[in-house]
Structures are given as structure tokens and as C-alpha cells.
Design an enzyme around this catalytic site. Structure first.
Site, short mmCIF file in Angstrom:
data_model
loop_
_atom_site.label_atom_id
_atom_site.label_comp_id
_atom_site.label_asym_id
_atom_site.label_seq_id
_atom_site.Cartn_x
_atom_site.Cartn_y
_atom_site.Cartn_z
N HIS A 143 0.83 -1.20 0.00
CA HIS A 143 0.00 0.00 0.00
C HIS A 143 0.87 1.26 0.00
CE1 HIS A 143 -3.68 2.30 1.50
NE2 HIS A 143 -2.69 3.15 1.68
N GLU A 144 1.90 1.28 0.87
CA GLU A 144 2.73 2.50 0.99
C GLU A 144 3.58 2.71 -0.26
OE1 GLU A 144 1.85 4.47 3.13
OE2 GLU A 144 0.75 3.06 4.36
N HIS A 147 1.81 4.29 -3.11
CA HIS A 147 1.71 5.75 -3.03
C HIS A 147 2.87 6.43 -3.77
CE1 HIS A 147 -1.66 6.76 -0.46
NE2 HIS A 147 -1.31 5.86 0.44
NI NI Z 1 -2.56 5.27 2.01
#
Ligand code: NI
Length: 186
Positions: A143-144, A147
Site C-alpha cells: 500500500h505504501e 503511493h
Molecule cells: Ni494510504
């Protein structure tokens, strides 16, 4: 240290790839990481990428679960800061889990992620990190790092019918209509 403003979905800074950091141990990066950790904790998040605080650099912070098998549900391990992180999926198996994001406030969605990954990077103290992880730990890292490539979790979802407000999410789970939440990534 300072609490930074968090960009919300739709802001251009969340949509463009972040730049590699030439000197991960510089005072500038140490200061950024300290501010990101303070911002993440203030917002009750489990992870934060630099792009979320309007900084276009490849830096993430997150709290991987502690490596203690007697505490499998404790998701608040020590914080890890990674500069220039890279992920290699292992095995190709995918699994679904619920995610939220500080840049997509108030919502949850069911997101497929690689079940097992290897990740590498360097800390602001200059330590090389190289870990093979699975489950929630693998999910939060994916998830990170997404980004940093300009990708928010709704883009990864297969069924946008499973994007919902947190208040409805609780009821959804109570009624047994969904797989149990694996955890929460930010
Ligand atoms: Ni996030």
C-alpha cells in the site's frame, strides 16, 4: 517536529511517481521522517508515504506487526522508515484484505495484494533492510510503496461495490457479509 498536512484523493501530488532520494541519511530526510511519524501517529494511521504530505520523494513510514508469534493481532509494532523502497512479489499468490488510507478518509475497500513479498530499502540511519514478509505486513508495504508510484488503493480494487464508508463497513462485517478484515493499511 511538525504535523504535516495530508493530501486527499484527487490532489495531483498523489498521482505522480515520487523521485528517488540520492542521500537517504541526510538531515533533510531525517527531519522529513520525524515529521511523517508524528503526522501518522496524530492521524492514528499505520503507515504514511511522503507523497501524502506533499513531498515528492521515495520515503515511507509504517508500523509492521511485531515479530512475536504470541501476539499475532498486535498491529502496532515499532515504526520503520524506508527510503527508496523496492518490492518483489514472491509466488504470485494474491489475497483480499480491507484497507483504509489517510488520503481517502472515512472509507474502506477490499483490495487484492500479493500474499508474500520481499522488500528492500535503507533507513535514515543508513541501515539496509531486506525482509521477506506475508499477510498484513506484506499488505501495508505494498500500500505504501504504491503511493510512491501515484497509486491509491481504490485503483487496485476488483469490485468497487466493496468500497464503503467506515460506518457501513462495521455493519457489513457484523452481518457476516464479507471476509473478515485482515487489517488496516494507510
Ligand atoms: Ni494510504
Amino acid at each position: 517536529m511538525a504535523i504535516l498536512k495530508i493530501a486527499k484523493m484527487g490532489h495531483p501530488v498523489l498521482m505522480r511517481p515520487a523521485e528517488p532520494v540520492p542521500n537517504p541519511t541526510s538531515p533533510e530526510i531525517k527531519r522529513l521522517v520525524a515529521d511523517m511519524i508524528e503526522t501518522m501517529d496524530d492521524a492514528d494511521g499505520r503507515g504514511l508515504a511522503a507523497t501524502q504530505v506533499h513531498v515528492n520523494k521515495r520515503v515511507v513510514v509504517f508500523r509492521p506487526p511485531p515479530e512475536d508469534p504470541s501476539r499475532p493481532d498486535d498491529r502496532d509494532g515499532p515504526v520503520l522508515a524506508l527510503v527508496n523502497p523496492e518490492i518483489t512479489p514472491l509466488g504470485g499468490e494474491m489475497e483480499d484484505g480491507w484497507e483504509g488510507c489517510l488520503s481517502v478518509p472515512g472509507l474502506r475497500g477490499l483490495v487484492p495484494r500479493y500474499a508474500k513479498v520481499r522488500y528492500r530499502g535503507v533507513t535514515p540511519a543508513g541501515e539496509q533492510v531486506d525482509r521477506t514478509v506475508s499477510g498484513y505486513h506484506a499488505r501495508v508495504v505494498q500500500h505504501e510503496v504504491d503511493h510512491l508510484d501515484g497509486v491509491l488503493y481504490p485503483v487496485r480494487m476488483k469490485d468497487l461495490g466493496l468500497l464503503m464508508f467506515e460506518s457501513e463497513f462495521e455493519r457489513f462485517l457484523d452481518e457476516g457479509a464479507a471476509p473478515r478484515a485482515q487489517g488496516r493499511a494507510e
